[in-house]
Design an enzyme around this catalytic site. Structure first.
Site, PDB file in Angstrom:
ATOM      1  N   ASP A 106       0.829  -1.214   0.000  1.00  0.00           N
ATOM      2  CA  ASP A 106       0.000   0.000   0.000  1.00  0.00           C
ATOM      3  C   ASP A 106       0.867   1.268   0.000  1.00  0.00           C
ATOM      4  O   ASP A 106       0.361   2.367  -0.190  1.00  0.00           O
ATOM      5  CB  ASP A 106      -0.974   0.010   1.185  1.00  0.00           C
ATOM      6  CG  ASP A 106      -0.275  -0.079   2.540  1.00  0.00           C
ATOM      7  OD1 ASP A 106       0.955  -0.251   2.570  1.00  0.00           O
ATOM      8  OD2 ASP A 106      -0.970   0.012   3.561  1.00  0.00           O
ATOM      9  N   GLU A 107       2.186   1.092   0.199  1.00  0.00           N
ATOM     10  CA  GLU A 107       3.051   2.282   0.247  1.00  0.00           C
ATOM     11  C   GLU A 107       3.139   2.979  -1.110  1.00  0.00           C
ATOM     12  O   GLU A 107       3.566   4.127  -1.188  1.00  0.00           O
ATOM     13  CB  GLU A 107       4.449   1.907   0.756  1.00  0.00           C
ATOM     14  CG  GLU A 107       4.402   1.345   2.159  1.00  0.00           C
ATOM     15  CD  GLU A 107       5.739   1.308   2.860  1.00  0.00           C
ATOM     16  OE1 GLU A 107       6.628   2.086   2.503  1.00  0.00           O
ATOM     17  OE2 GLU A 107       5.878   0.477   3.770  1.00  0.00           O
ATOM     18  N   TYR A 135      11.849   2.381  -1.245  1.00  0.00           N
ATOM     19  CA  TYR A 135      11.147   1.094  -1.278  1.00  0.00           C
ATOM     20  C   TYR A 135       9.816   1.289  -2.004  1.00  0.00           C
ATOM     21  O   TYR A 135       9.496   0.568  -2.955  1.00  0.00           O
ATOM     22  CB  TYR A 135      10.926   0.571   0.150  1.00  0.00           C
ATOM     23  CG  TYR A 135       9.885  -0.515   0.230  1.00  0.00           C
ATOM     24  CD1 TYR A 135      10.129  -1.783  -0.299  1.00  0.00           C
ATOM     25  CD2 TYR A 135       8.642  -0.279   0.828  1.00  0.00           C
ATOM     26  CE1 TYR A 135       9.151  -2.780  -0.246  1.00  0.00           C
ATOM     27  CE2 TYR A 135       7.676  -1.266   0.893  1.00  0.00           C
ATOM     28  CZ  TYR A 135       7.937  -2.514   0.353  1.00  0.00           C
ATOM     29  OH  TYR A 135       6.971  -3.491   0.409  1.00  0.00           O
TER      30      TYR A 135
HETATM   31  P1  NAD Z   1      11.195 -10.093   3.322  1.00  0.00           P
HETATM   32  O1  NAD Z   1      12.259  -9.071   3.189  1.00  0.00           O
HETATM   33  O2  NAD Z   1      10.960 -10.702   4.653  1.00  0.00           O
HETATM   34  O3  NAD Z   1      11.451 -11.262   2.294  1.00  0.00           O
HETATM   35  C1  NAD Z   1      11.884 -11.063   0.995  1.00  0.00           C
HETATM   36  C2  NAD Z   1      12.465 -12.359   0.483  1.00  0.00           C
HETATM   37  O4  NAD Z   1      12.872 -12.144  -0.867  1.00  0.00           O
HETATM   38  C3  NAD Z   1      13.700 -12.829   1.260  1.00  0.00           C
HETATM   39  O5  NAD Z   1      13.604 -14.197   1.527  1.00  0.00           O
HETATM   40  C4  NAD Z   1      14.858 -12.551   0.303  1.00  0.00           C
HETATM   41  O6  NAD Z   1      15.923 -13.464   0.463  1.00  0.00           O
HETATM   42  C5  NAD Z   1      14.179 -12.687  -1.044  1.00  0.00           C
HETATM   43  N1  NAD Z   1      14.867 -11.922  -2.088  1.00  0.00           N
HETATM   44  C6  NAD Z   1      15.277 -10.619  -2.008  1.00  0.00           C
HETATM   45  N2  NAD Z   1      15.900 -10.279  -3.143  1.00  0.00           N
HETATM   46  C7  NAD Z   1      15.856 -11.363  -3.962  1.00  0.00           C
HETATM   47  C8  NAD Z   1      16.319 -11.620  -5.276  1.00  0.00           C
HETATM   48  N3  NAD Z   1      16.953 -10.677  -5.983  1.00  0.00           N
HETATM   49  N4  NAD Z   1      16.100 -12.841  -5.800  1.00  0.00           N
HETATM   50  C9  NAD Z   1      15.466 -13.799  -5.086  1.00  0.00           C
HETATM   51  N5  NAD Z   1      15.024 -13.627  -3.838  1.00  0.00           N
HETATM   52  C10 NAD Z   1      15.202 -12.408  -3.283  1.00  0.00           C
HETATM   53  O7  NAD Z   1       9.885  -9.378   2.762  1.00  0.00           O
HETATM   54  P2  NAD Z   1       8.370  -9.576   3.192  1.00  0.00           P
HETATM   55  O8  NAD Z   1       8.063  -8.641   4.284  1.00  0.00           O
HETATM   56  O9  NAD Z   1       8.082 -11.011   3.346  1.00  0.00           O
HETATM   57  O10 NAD Z   1       7.649  -9.043   1.884  1.00  0.00           O
HETATM   58  C11 NAD Z   1       7.290  -9.919   0.823  1.00  0.00           C
HETATM   59  C12 NAD Z   1       6.561  -9.147  -0.239  1.00  0.00           C
HETATM   60  O11 NAD Z   1       5.401  -8.549   0.306  1.00  0.00           O
HETATM   61  C13 NAD Z   1       7.373  -8.018  -0.826  1.00  0.00           C
HETATM   62  O12 NAD Z   1       7.132  -7.958  -2.208  1.00  0.00           O
HETATM   63  C14 NAD Z   1       6.846  -6.788  -0.128  1.00  0.00           C
HETATM   64  O13 NAD Z   1       6.990  -5.653  -0.935  1.00  0.00           O
HETATM   65  C15 NAD Z   1       5.398  -7.164   0.050  1.00  0.00           C
HETATM   66  N6  NAD Z   1       4.718  -6.507   1.184  1.00  0.00           N
HETATM   67  C16 NAD Z   1       5.214  -6.617   2.445  1.00  0.00           C
HETATM   68  C17 NAD Z   1       4.522  -6.057   3.510  1.00  0.00           C
HETATM   69  C18 NAD Z   1       5.000  -6.205   4.933  1.00  0.00           C
HETATM   70  O14 NAD Z   1       4.303  -5.772   5.842  1.00  0.00           O
HETATM   71  N7  NAD Z   1       6.113  -6.827   5.194  1.00  0.00           N
HETATM   72  C19 NAD Z   1       3.342  -5.349   3.273  1.00  0.00           C
HETATM   73  C20 NAD Z   1       2.863  -5.258   1.961  1.00  0.00           C
HETATM   74  C21 NAD Z   1       3.552  -5.851   0.929  1.00  0.00           C
END
Ligand code: NAD
Length: 632
Positions: free
Chosen positions: A122-123, A150
């Protein structure tokens, strides 16, 4: 179903893998993850025999194409996800979030994968005002905050996904979700910091005034939403996912402390985080009405979700403790200097440390050829910015010549940040309505700082029209960084490095911090720091003259809001000087009228604080003291 889950070793991705395994036991699951500092194979260890885990980067076309064999559905979680870290290392964010997403789309198309779901945030919609009930919907225009790299990279990725759908008609959906909580969340994020600090009897840091609002959703509910979108979502559609649970950070801190059974005085206010958007809130009507999604944990039973999460962190200390020591390695553009980023538990912020990285798990990403990628990146970003501008009434009412001029400034890397800032300007500022832009005056770019004087016509409630002008910077208001450099010699803090300078509006010497504007958009903080130390202090960290022990964010400051929209970041830098290195600058504690860099002795800091009237210095020093970075 044969499903490939990227980023499945991260927080939300791993929760989704566990969910899918339980809900769809007959499906074949592959996980592709490069195991950055945020990825953790231990999370998947108990189920490694039931899934296929592939370690690899989503930008590596060969690995991606291999991983896509016999896959019919791709769910794309992989991302660099932490806003604080994006400031230090912007190019990795572009590389993974933007280019990685495009690589996956193209390879999926080639491999004949017929279902692609992209996870977003949502950002991308920017921030909502605190004093409103407004919520994001699928119709909200994209308006990521210019200083939130981000959010910018996620917005860019969404745009690429939607364009790809238009061009190829591949069966693609997007979901934009609010803040998740639940098991396996990296201990740098807000809720785990609170719980893990309480377990170790460390104060709980609350950033800024604690009023910032986030809309909290449990990862299980996020997983059921994605499941439904995969089953019934319409191609090319975006679905917003949130549990109607918007809460202030202060509320969360107090609630978690309370549910944990600790005293409220465990909460400690610390300076704000970088780019801490004011409020996010999601209107999830579309996914609820169209797909019949029902979140299990909402506002009414949020305590249950929090209690479960607290219990999980208490019972899984073996999982999170090793992560506290993780270091994410970064390099400057020339690849000649490296540093790592780690978490500072007391302030809940990322800390930036120069030195050897003992942890072999750290990945050093290949740097992009930034010149070449800049144009590509910013064409998509430019479109979002222009679309936002065109939706503003004041912009529509502005003269065509000015609109054309703004569009030209938007494709110039030296002034793009200014246009991006304009695009997020409100229609109304205070009690005054912004009617139109009337004039733009340019500074002299050859001076190294592209300054722009912007004139708006505004109207008060009583209908009085007047002109309002302010100064801006080509790279945008949030582009500067100022450093409170604390010098340490032989284990003792001895001096503070400051810039004595005559400030134009008034004349007379003031004691300012070193640092300033970057040379180009999205320059990494590491580059700005090394550049500033060598230019101002004439210290070369590469030659072993000095080492940066740590660098801590002290939040932002609006130095003279009204006249300019200058809103740079402040940092403290603890600099260890080698035994016989004496920087070639002035030493001393005399208030002399000559300009230059001075090393002010720490014993006389009191004197300086009491006579100095420079807002950068005073803000930085007071925050450094209140955050226990230095003590008097
Ligand atoms: P996270 O940082 O915990 O996990 C990201 C994962 O992606 C990690 O396991 C990392 O090793 C892997 N990764 C990073 N770069 C990579 C690459 N180049 N190739 C392969 N793997 C790679 O993130 P998260 O919090 O689990 O978020 C997951 C998704 O959800 C993201 O797309 C994020 O934008 C989205 N999101 C997160 C939130 C939140 O509250 N955390 C909210 C909304 C959306």
């Amino acid at each position: 179903m044969n499903i490939l889950i990227t980023g499945g070793a991260g927080f939300i991705g791993s929760n989704f893998v566990y969910y899918w395994l339980e809900k769809h036991p007959k499906d074949k699951i592959k996980v592709l993850d490069s195991l950055t500092y945020a990825g953790n194979l231990e999370t998947l260890r108990p189920i490694l025999k039931q899934i296929e885990f592939i370690e690899g980067d989503i930008n590596n076309r060969e690995i991606v194409s291999e991983s896509l064999k016999n896959v019919d559905t791709l769910v794309h979680f992989a991302a660099e996800s932490h806003v604080d870290r994006s400031v230090f290392d912007p190019s990795t964010y572009w590389q993974t979030n933007v280019h990685g997403t495009l690589a996956l789309l193209e390879e999926a198309k080639k491999a004949g994968v017929n279902r692609f779901h992209h996870i977003s945030s949502d950002e991308v919609y920017g921030e909502l005002p605190l004093d409103s009930d407004a919520k994001f919907t699928e119709k909200t225009p994209y308006s990521p905050r210019p200083d939130n790299l981000y959010a910018l990279s996620k917005a860019e990725a969404d745009k690429i996904v939607l364009d790809f759908y238009q061009k190829t008609n591949m069966y693609i959906t997007i979901s934009n979700c609010s803040n998740n909580y639940g098991p396996f969340m990296f201990p740098e994020k807000f809720i785990p910091i609170i719980v893990c600090n309480l377990i170790d009897n460390i104060k709980v840091p609350l950033h800024g005034d604690g009023r910032n609002v986030r809309d909290w959703i449990h990862t299980r509910d996020h997983a059921t939403a994605i499941d439904l979108i995969l089953q019934k979502g319409r191609a090319g559609e975006t679905y917003l996912v949130g549990s109607d649970n918007d809460r202030s950070n202060g509320y969360i801190a107090e609630k978690v402390v309370d549910l944990y059974g600790a005293k409220q005085n465990m909460i400690k206010h610390v300076s704000d985080r970088h780019s801490n958007d004011r409020r996010y809130a999601i209107n999830a009507t579309k996914i609820i009405e169209e797909l019949g999604w029902e979140p299990e944990i909402t506002r009414s039973n949020f305590n249950e979700g929090l209690k479960e999460t607290i219990k999980w962190y208490k019972e899984n200390q073996d999982w999170w403790r090793p992560l506290l020591k993780r270091k994410a390695m970064i390099m400057d553009r020339t690849k000649s200097i490296s540093a790592y980023i780690s978490l500072e538990r007391e302030t809940g912020k990322t800390k930036f440390v120069f030195g050897q990285v003992e942890n072999s798990e750290s990945n050093v990403p290949e740097k992009l050829d930034t010149e070449e990628h800049f144009v590509q990146q910013n064409l998509v970003r430019y479109e979002i910015v222009i679309k936002n501008l065109e939706s503003k009434k004041w912009y529509q009412a502005s003269p065509e010549a000015i609109k054309d001029e703004i569009k030209t400034l938007g494709i110039n890397p030296s002034t793009f940040g200014y246009v991006e800032d304009l695009s997020s300007r409100e229609e109304k500022i205070g009690k005054e309505k912004v009617l139109r832009l009337i004039k733009i005056d340019h500074g002299q770019p050859e001076l190294g700082i592209y300054s722009i004087l912007t004139w708006f016509e505004v109207e008060s409630l009583s209908g009085i029209k007047r002109q309002e002008g302010y100064y801006s910077w080509g790279l945008g208001p949030s582009s500067g960084s100022k450093f409170l450099v604390i010098i340490r010699r032989e284990g003792k803090i001895t001096h503070i490095a400051l810039r004595k300078v005559q400030k134009f509006p008034r004349g007379g010497i003031v004691y300012d911090l070193i640092g300033g504007l970057p040379r180009e958009l999205n320059e990494s903080l590491l580059d700005i720091v090394t550049n500033s130390l060598s230019k101002d202090l004439r210290i070369n960290v590469l030659d072993g003259d000095a080492s940066i022990i740590e660098m801590i964010s002290l939040g932002r400051i609006s130095t003279d809001s009204g006249m300019t929209n200058n809103h740079p970041s402040l940092y403290s830098i603890l600099l260890d000087l080698s035994k016989d290195k004496y920087p070639d600058v002035q030493y001393g504690d005399l208030f002399e009228e000559n300009e230059g860099i001075v090393l002010w002795p720490i014993q006389k800091l009191n004197e300086l604080i009491n006579s100095c009237d420079e807002s950068y210095f005073l803000s930085a020093i007071s925050r450094a003291i209140f955050n226990s970075v230095i003590s008097l």
